[in-house]
Design an enzyme around this catalytic site. Structure first.
Site, short mmCIF file in Angstrom:
data_model
loop_
_atom_site.label_atom_id
_atom_site.label_comp_id
_atom_site.label_asym_id
_atom_site.label_seq_id
_atom_site.Cartn_x
_atom_site.Cartn_y
_atom_site.Cartn_z
N LYS A 1 14.08 -12.35 26.12
CA LYS A 1 14.52 -11.17 25.56
C LYS A 1 15.28 -10.34 26.64
O LYS A 1 15.08 -10.76 27.94
CB LYS A 1 13.31 -10.11 25.25
CG LYS A 1 12.54 -10.69 24.18
CD LYS A 1 12.80 -10.55 22.77
CE LYS A 1 11.80 -11.06 21.60
NZ LYS A 1 12.62 -11.26 20.27
N HIS B 1 11.19 -22.43 16.53
CA HIS B 1 12.66 -22.58 16.27
C HIS B 1 13.19 -23.53 17.58
O HIS B 1 14.04 -24.51 17.06
CB HIS B 1 13.48 -21.36 16.54
CG HIS B 1 13.13 -20.14 15.79
ND1 HIS B 1 12.62 -20.27 14.56
CD2 HIS B 1 13.06 -18.84 16.18
CE1 HIS B 1 12.28 -19.11 14.06
NE2 HIS B 1 12.44 -18.26 14.82
N ARG C 1 0.85 -1.24 -0.06
CA ARG C 1 -0.09 -0.01 0.29
C ARG C 1 0.96 1.15 0.12
O ARG C 1 1.10 2.03 0.82
CB ARG C 1 -0.92 -0.08 1.26
CG ARG C 1 -1.91 0.88 1.48
CD ARG C 1 -2.14 1.02 2.91
NE ARG C 1 -3.39 1.24 3.24
CZ ARG C 1 -4.41 0.62 3.65
NH1 ARG C 1 -4.59 -0.69 4.21
NH2 ARG C 1 -5.61 1.17 3.72
C1 BG6 Z 1 12.14 -14.64 15.11
C2 BG6 Z 1 11.26 -14.02 16.25
O1 BG6 Z 1 11.60 -15.56 14.68
O2 BG6 Z 1 13.58 -14.66 15.35
C3 BG6 Z 1 12.31 -12.77 16.93
O3 BG6 Z 1 10.04 -13.66 15.71
C4 BG6 Z 1 13.64 -12.95 17.15
O4 BG6 Z 1 11.50 -12.51 18.07
C5 BG6 Z 1 14.32 -13.55 15.99
O5 BG6 Z 1 14.21 -11.83 17.54
C6 BG6 Z 1 15.65 -13.82 16.17
O6 BG6 Z 1 16.26 -14.38 15.01
P1 BG6 Z 1 17.75 -14.63 15.00
O7 BG6 Z 1 18.04 -15.15 13.74
O8 BG6 Z 1 18.45 -13.24 15.30
O9 BG6 Z 1 18.29 -15.60 16.06
#
Ligand code: BG6
Length: 509
Positions: free
Chosen positions: A360, A262, A63
Site C-alpha cells: 500500500k 492474487h 441488518r
Molecule cells: C483486494 C484486497 O483483494 O484487492 C485489497 O483485499 C486491494 O486490499 C484490492 O485493495 C485491489 O484490487 P484491484 O482490483 O483494485 O487491484
C-alpha cells in the site's frame, strides 16, 4: 450489445452468447462496500449486456430496516455511481421487478424464514426453477451461522434439475489450519462443484490474457524457461492506504491479503505447464502442480522483506502513516509491504527466482508480471556501445494501462553503434474497441452459469497457505516493528536488498 468473447471457451461455442439461466442471487452483507462498488453494478452491467435472463431475482439480506423499495433505491444509486455501462431505464425496470430485501440478523430464525418465503415467492413469480446462488459477502466468522440457518430453513434442498451454489470471497482463512476449518464449514452443505471461491484477479481480462499470450502463440513458449529467463517479478502496488479497512486489515497484513491469493495465482498462471484444455479440472491441475513445487527459500531473513508505511506524500498531499490510521492498534506490527522470493523446484524453473511484492502507499497503482531475460551469451560490441542496453524483458501489465510490453535493445540513429533499450507495446485500448467486462461481471456470470475454471479450488488455497505460513510465522517470531517506509516511495530498503543480494533490482513499473 454482447461483443465480449470468452477466451477460455471452446472455439466452437464462442459465438453463442453466454446467458445465465433463470435464478435468484442472494447477497448476504449487501450493505458492505464490495456490494455497493462491485456486486450490484456488476449485476446491472450483466443485465444491460443481455446476459441475465428475464427470470432473474436479486435478494439483499442485511441488518437494516429497509423495505424492498429502499433496497432498490440503494441498488439504483450504486448502479448510477459505479456501473460501467450506460443507464437504461428499460433494463433497470426489468431488474427492479426481481429485487427484494429481507431485513434480519444471522442469529434470528424468523429472518431466515422470511428469506425462504421471499425466495419461494420469487421462484414462482420469476420462474427461477429453484436455482439459487448465495453470495456470502460477510466475514468468514459468520459463515457457519449462515450455513446452519440456510440448512435449518430448507434453502439448500436439491430438487430434480435445480441448483444451489455458494460464493465465498477471499480471504479463505488466515492460515492453512483456518482455511481447512472454513472449508469444513462450507462443505457440510455444499459439494465442491457448488462452491465458488472468488479471487477477483482471475476475473480480470488481462489475467486471462496471460493464457492467450502463453498458449496461443508460438514465439514465447520456447524462451519461457530457465534457459532464457533470469528472474520474474510480480508486483501489485497500490497508491492508497488502508482507508477505513483497519478492522479487516490490521493483524492480517498485505501478505495474507493479496500474496496468498492474487499474487500466487499470477505466479501459477505464469509458471504452469500448458493444460490439456481450459476445462476447470485441467487448468487447476496445472496450477496445483506448480504451487506444490513452489517455496520460499529457507532463509526468510534474506529472501523476504516487510515494511509498514509511515507518513509521507501521495499525489501532492501529505498522508498519515499506518499507525495513525483510524482503528489500527497501537504499535501494530502488521505489514503493509511484503516481498518474498519464491523458487519453483521443477525442470522448467529451477534456478529462476520469482520475486513477489505487494504494498500500500506506493508511488502509483500498478500490477504487472515481468519476465527478465538473461544477457545474450556474446555481445559483439564494445562495452560503451551497450552501456544503455538494459535487460530484455516481457512485461504483462495487468492494470492500469492494460497490455504487454517487450523491452529490448535497438540502435540509436547516428553514425556510431550505440544501443539503447526501447519498448514494443501492445495496449488493449489501442487494439480493441470492445471494453473489458469488470472482473466481478465475469465472475458472477460464471457462478450463475456454473462455469468453474476461474475459481480457485480448496487444494490451491491450501497449497498457497503452505507457501506463506512459514514466512508469516517467521515474521511474527521477530516481534519487531516492520521497517518503516515513507508513503509515496517504493518501499523499505530491505525489499531492495533482497534482490540486490541476488544481483538484481526491482523494475521501476
Ligand atoms: C483486494 C484486497 O483483494 O484487492 C485489497 O483485499 C486491494 O486490499 C484490492 O485493495 C485491489 O484490487 P484491484 O482490483 O483494485 O487491484
Amino acid at each position: 450489445m454482447n461483443s465480449y468473447v470468452n477466451p477460455l471457451r471452446d472455439p466452437q461455442d464462442r459465438r453463442l452468447p453466454r446467458i445465465a439461466g433463470p435464478c435468484v442471487l442472494v447477497i448476504f452483507g449487501v450493505t458492505g462496500d464490495l456490494s455497493r462498488k462491485k456486486l450490484m453494478p456488476a449485476v446491472y452491467d450483466l443485465a444491460n449486456r443481455g446476459m441475465l435472463p428475464p427470470g432473474f431475482g436479486l435478494v439483499g439480506f442485511a441488518r437494516r430496516d429497509w423495505a424492498d423499495q429502499d433496497f432498490a433505491q440503494v441498488v439504483h444509486d450504486a448502479v448510477k455511481e459505479n456501473a460501467r455501462t450506460p443507464f437504461r431505464e428499460e433494463v433497470w425496470e426489468q431488474l427492479l421487478e426481481g429485487i427484494r430485501f429481507v431485513p434480519g440478523t444471522f442469529d434470528d430464525d424468523q429472518s431466515f424464514e422470511r428469506l425462504r418465503d421471499t425466495i419461494r415467492d420469487l421462484d414462482t413469480a420469476r420462474g427461477t426453477g429453484g436455482n439459487h446462488a448465495f453470495y456470502l459477502s460477510i466475514p468468514p466468522s459468520s459463515f457457519e451461522q449462515v450455513m446452519t440457518q440456510l440448512r435449518r430453513h430448507g434453502m439448500t434442498e436439491r430438487h430434480e434439475g435445480n441448483w444451489n451454489r455458494v460464493v465465498i470471497e477471499k480471504p479463505f482463512g488466515h492460515d492453512l489450519e483456518s482455511a481447512r476449518e472454513l472449508d469444513d464449514v462450507v462443505s457440510v452443505l455444499f459439494q465442491p462443484h457448488e462452491v465458488f471461491r472468488i479471487d477477483h484477479y482471475l476475473g480480470k481480462e488481462t489475467v486471462q490474457n496471460m493464457l492467450a499470450l502463453r498458449f496461443a502463440n508460438q514465439m514465447f513458449e520456447p524462451i519461457w524457461n530457465n534457459h532464457y529467463v533470469s528472474h520474474v517479478e510480480i508486483t501489485m502496488a497500490e497508491d492508497i492506504g488502508i482507508g477505513g479497512r483497519a478492522g479487516y486489515f490490521d493483524g492480517i497484513g498485505i501478505a495474507r491479503d493479496v500474496i496468498q491469493n492474487h499474487l500466487l495465482q499470477l505466479l501459477a498462471l505464469t509458471a504452469m505447464e500448458e493444460p490439456t484444455s481450459f476445462e476447470a479440472g485441467q487448468l487447476r491441475a496445472e496450477k496445483k502442480k506448480v504451487l506444490a513445487a513452489a517455496r520460499v527459500p529457507d532463509r526468510y531473513d534474506l529472501h523476504t522483506a516487510r515494511g509498514q508505511y509511515a507518513a509521507g506524500w501521495q499525489g501532492g498531499r501529505p498522508v498519515i502513516g499506518y499507525l495513525e490510521e483510524d482503528g489500527v492498534s497501537p504499535g501494530s506490527t502488521t505489514e503493509t509491504y511484503a516481498a518474498m522470493r519464491v523458487d519453483i523446484d521443477n525442470r522448467r524453473w529451477a534456478g529462476v527466482p520469482f520475486y513477489l511484492r505487494s504494498a500500500k502507499r506506493m508511488p502509483r497503482r500498478v500490477t504487472e508480471v515481468a519476465l527478465s531475460f538473461k544477457r545474450a551469451p556474446h555481445l559483439p560490441f564494445t562495452a560503451t556501445d551497450t552501456e544503455e542496453l538494459g535487460t530484455n524483458a516481457l512485461v504483462m501489465r495487468i492494470q492500469p494501462d492494460e497490455g504487454v510490453t517487450l523491452r529490448f535493445g535497438a540502435k540509436v540513429p547516428g553514425t556510431q553503434m550505440e544501443i539503447r533499450e526501447v519498448s514494443m507495446d501492445f495496449g488493449y485500448g489501442g487494439s480493441f474497441t470492445e471494453s473489458s467486462p469488470e472482473a466481478y461481471e465475469r465472475l458472477i456470470l460464471d457462478v450463475l452459469l456454473g462455469d468453474p475454471p476461474l475459481f480457485p479450488q480448496q487444494e490451491e488455497v491450501e497449497l498457497s497457505w503452505k507457501i506463506l505460513d512459514p514466512v508469516i510465522e517467521y515474521w511474527a517470531s521477530l516481534k519487531q516493528q516492520p521497517e518503516q517506509y515513507a508513503s509515496g516511495t517504493w518501499g523499505p530498503a530491505s525489499g531492495r536488498e533482497m534482490l540486490a543480494r541476488d544481483g538484481f533490482s526491482w523494475r521501476r513499473p
